[in-house]
Scaffold this motif. Structure first.
Motif, short mmCIF file in Angstrom:
data_model
loop_
_atom_site.label_atom_id
_atom_site.label_comp_id
_atom_site.label_asym_id
_atom_site.label_seq_id
_atom_site.Cartn_x
_atom_site.Cartn_y
_atom_site.Cartn_z
N GLU A 133 41.24 -6.65 -11.35
CA GLU A 133 42.57 -6.84 -11.89
C GLU A 133 43.46 -5.62 -11.69
O GLU A 133 44.67 -5.73 -11.56
N ASN A 134 42.85 -4.44 -11.70
CA ASN A 134 43.62 -3.21 -11.59
C ASN A 134 42.71 -2.11 -11.09
O ASN A 134 41.51 -2.13 -11.35
N VAL A 135 43.28 -1.14 -10.39
CA VAL A 135 42.50 -0.02 -9.85
C VAL A 135 43.31 1.26 -10.01
O VAL A 135 44.51 1.27 -9.76
N ALA A 136 42.65 2.32 -10.43
CA ALA A 136 43.26 3.65 -10.46
C ALA A 136 42.38 4.59 -9.66
O ALA A 136 41.16 4.59 -9.82
N LEU A 137 42.99 5.36 -8.77
CA LEU A 137 42.25 6.34 -7.98
C LEU A 137 42.20 7.66 -8.73
O LEU A 137 43.21 8.11 -9.28
N ILE A 138 41.03 8.28 -8.75
CA ILE A 138 40.86 9.56 -9.42
C ILE A 138 40.81 10.67 -8.36
O ILE A 138 39.98 10.62 -7.45
N GLU A 139 41.71 11.65 -8.51
CA GLU A 139 41.76 12.77 -7.56
C GLU A 139 41.85 12.26 -6.11
O GLU A 139 41.09 12.69 -5.24
N SER A 140 42.72 11.31 -5.89
CA SER A 140 42.97 10.68 -4.58
C SER A 140 41.84 9.77 -4.14
O SER A 140 42.04 8.59 -3.90
N ASP A 141 40.61 10.31 -4.02
CA ASP A 141 39.54 9.47 -3.49
C ASP A 141 38.16 9.84 -4.03
O ASP A 141 37.15 9.38 -3.51
N ARG A 142 38.09 10.64 -5.10
CA ARG A 142 36.79 11.07 -5.60
C ARG A 142 36.10 9.98 -6.42
O ARG A 142 34.87 9.95 -6.53
N ALA A 143 36.90 9.08 -7.00
CA ALA A 143 36.34 8.00 -7.81
C ALA A 143 37.43 6.97 -8.06
O ALA A 143 38.60 7.19 -7.74
N GLU A 144 37.03 5.84 -8.63
CA GLU A 144 37.99 4.82 -9.01
C GLU A 144 37.67 4.33 -10.41
O GLU A 144 36.51 4.29 -10.82
N VAL A 145 38.71 3.97 -11.14
CA VAL A 145 38.56 3.24 -12.39
C VAL A 145 39.13 1.87 -12.13
O VAL A 145 40.29 1.74 -11.71
N MET A 146 38.32 0.84 -12.32
CA MET A 146 38.78 -0.51 -12.01
C MET A 146 38.53 -1.46 -13.17
O MET A 146 37.58 -1.31 -13.94
N GLU A 147 39.43 -2.41 -13.30
CA GLU A 147 39.30 -3.47 -14.30
C GLU A 147 38.85 -4.75 -13.61
O GLU A 147 39.47 -5.17 -12.63
N ILE A 148 37.78 -5.33 -14.10
CA ILE A 148 37.29 -6.57 -13.52
C ILE A 148 37.20 -7.65 -14.59
O ILE A 148 36.98 -7.36 -15.77
N GLU A 149 37.39 -8.88 -14.18
CA GLU A 149 37.15 -10.01 -15.07
C GLU A 149 35.76 -10.56 -14.74
O GLU A 149 35.50 -10.97 -13.61
N HIS A 182 37.02 -8.73 -19.91
CA HIS A 182 37.59 -7.77 -18.98
C HIS A 182 36.89 -6.43 -19.22
O HIS A 182 36.85 -5.95 -20.36
N VAL A 183 36.33 -5.87 -18.16
CA VAL A 183 35.56 -4.64 -18.27
C VAL A 183 36.23 -3.57 -17.41
O VAL A 183 36.57 -3.81 -16.25
N VAL A 184 36.43 -2.39 -18.00
CA VAL A 184 37.00 -1.25 -17.27
C VAL A 184 35.86 -0.29 -16.96
O VAL A 184 35.18 0.19 -17.87
N VAL A 185 35.63 -0.05 -15.67
CA VAL A 185 34.49 0.76 -15.24
C VAL A 185 34.96 1.95 -14.41
O VAL A 185 35.93 1.86 -13.66
N PHE A 186 34.26 3.06 -14.57
CA PHE A 186 34.43 4.23 -13.72
C PHE A 186 33.38 4.15 -12.62
O PHE A 186 32.20 3.92 -12.91
N VAL A 187 33.81 4.35 -11.35
CA VAL A 187 32.88 4.26 -10.23
C VAL A 187 33.07 5.47 -9.32
O VAL A 187 34.17 5.68 -8.77
N ASP A 188 32.02 6.27 -9.17
CA ASP A 188 32.04 7.39 -8.24
C ASP A 188 32.27 6.85 -6.82
O ASP A 188 31.79 5.76 -6.47
N ALA A 189 33.01 7.59 -6.00
CA ALA A 189 33.33 7.12 -4.65
C ALA A 189 32.08 6.76 -3.85
O ALA A 189 32.09 5.79 -3.08
N ASP A 190 30.99 7.50 -4.04
CA ASP A 190 29.77 7.24 -3.29
C ASP A 190 29.11 5.93 -3.68
O ASP A 190 28.26 5.42 -2.95
#
Length: 443
Positions: A362-378, A426-434
């Motif tokens: 549903e939504n994505v935020a990039l952390i430090e350009s490309d080091r990680a993402e925070v995303m919302e999923i249904e 709806h779950v908001v998760v932090f995901v390391d780029a790797d």
């Protein structure tokens, strides 16, 4: 999915890098040096040519493409590229534009210009700045689940009360999750005993109130923002002022051009518009810049924005935020004294990335350009998260994934080990780029 990205600048390159591992990506650019550089940097097919040309698009395989992203620095080129693509293919088209006149026209007649989705760079940048202003100690912030969940990134100053505490000691808030600690070279998924080192950056996810409380704990001397000074009446500066007016604030705005200053005064009834040079020391002193909570530099020139921000800080302004057009300058600005540097291209790449993730993102935020993402999923029935306690489901996910928050029927749910995630949550998760490539299909 076959994706064609027209424009290999910062926006296009960032998106291409995030998609290259899991999709067939073709990048088109008129600059041969950029094309050659991209070919060596990431695993994509690079095509040299004009993306607005039907012949170039055919060479890139537009007839088989699922998605076309027009991300050059020219609004008209991006719009024409999308329209051209629609004449020979059925790809979903995304156009990046700076001017809000195109965005307004498109919003009034969705699908106009042959554009399926339009991303307004200037408005997105202004929204990012205003979110950061709203959290006095934050260097980045974003909202999820229609505002029920907030993510924020804080730099831990050496004199912060939180510095050298363990996560367990710092975690005094009911609805907050410590998602990650960012050092210079690594992303650390914290545990209770993890020490929050001075000068590290902490990413937290929780309810807006808990994030605000943590910000107060990080910087107890930071006060609520009431006085904002905007340097520059650019389109971004205008939108920042308008959004602050919508929040009940009465910002001040400095614009040197007399005609533009009059226009802004008419368009912004809740803003005091002053005709002057934002780098005029005597003027700033007369306007008591030393009492200002936040100075936002939104000038049309990066060097002038840096100068105005540093000058305001030197004269006593509490905090300086600068809009930085050149992404390579972001770290430099923050190293020499600007508190937060916001790059419009990064904000644009973040918004477009949301459309390139799995359909339920549903939504994505990039952390430090490309080091990680925070995303919302249904969550659907195929997600590894559904129907099991979190302590069991996370075993099916790679390292580097943190369940930050859950909303159910619009209500906030703090994730604990025994919390069972249900379909349609709806779950908001932090995901390391790797971990993104492995984690995304499972979520």
């Amino acid at each position: 999915m076959r994706v064609i990205i027209v424009g290999a600048g910062q926006v296009g390159s960032t998106i291409a890098a995030s998609l290259a591992d899991s999709h067939e990506v073709v990048v088109v650019d008129i600059d041969p040096d950029r094309v050659e550089s991209l070919t060596y940097a990431i695993d994509v097919l690079a095509v040299e040519g004009d993306g607005a040309s039907v012949d170039t698009l055919k060479e890139a395989g537009i007839e088989k493409a699922d998605l076309l992203i027009a991300s050059t620095d020219d609004d008209e080129t991006n719009i024409v590229t999308c329209g051209t693509a629609k004449t020979v293919g059925d790809a979903f088209t995304i156009a990046r534009v700076k001017s809000t006149k195109f965005l307004n026209t498109w919003q009034q007649a969705e699908g106009a210009f042959g554009v399926d989705h339009m991303v307004g760079t200037n408005l997105l940048t202004a929204q990012t700045v205003v979110r950061v202003i709203g959290l006095p100690a934050a260097r980045d912030a974003d909202t999820f689940a229609q505002g029920v969940v907030q993510m924020a990134e804080f730099t831990i100053a050496p004199d912060s009360p939180v510095a050298n505490q363990t996560v367990q000691e710092a975690d005094r808030f009911e609805s907050l999750t410590f998602a990650a600690l960012l050092g210079d070279d690594e992303v650390v998924i914290p545990r209770g005993e993890t020490v929050i080192e001075p000068n590290s950056e902490v990413v937290v996810i929780g309810s807006p109130e808990s994030v605000r409380q943590f910000g107060t704990a990080v910087a107890p001397d930071a006060e609520a923002v009431t006085d904002v000074l905007i340097d520059g009446g650019s389109d971004i500066g205008y939108h920042i002022a308008r959004l602050l007016e919508d929040q009940g604030l009465k910002p001040r705005l400095i614009e040197q051009d007399p005609k533009r200053a009059r226009e802004l005064a008419e368009q912004l009834p809740g803003t005091t518009v002053m005709e002057s040079d934002a780098t005029d020391r005597e003027f700033l002193e007369r306007e008591h810049v030393d009492d200002v909570d936040v100075v936002v530099s939104a000038l049309d020139n990066d060097e002038k924005s840096l100068l105005s921000g540093l000058l305001a800080k030197r004269l006593g302004a509490n905090r300086a935020i600068s809009v930085v057009d050149n992404g390579a300058y972001v770290d430099l600005f923050e190293e020499v004294g600007v508190d937060v540097a916001v790059n419009p291209r990064e904000a644009t790449a973040e918004e477009i990335t949301r459309f390139t993730r799995e359909q339920h993102a549903e939504n994505v935020a990039l952390i430090e350009s490309d080091r990680a993402e925070v995303m919302e999923i249904e969550v659907d029935g195929e997600s590894v998260l559904s129907g099991k306690p979190i302590r069991e489901s996370v075993g099916d996910l790679p390292d580097g994934v943190v369940i930050g928050a859950i909303t159910r029927n619009g209500e906030f749910v703090k994730p604990r080990g025994d919390t069972v995630i249900e379909v349609d949550d709806h779950v908001v998760v932090f995901v390391d780029a790797d971990a993104i490539e492995e984690a995304t299909p499972k979520l």
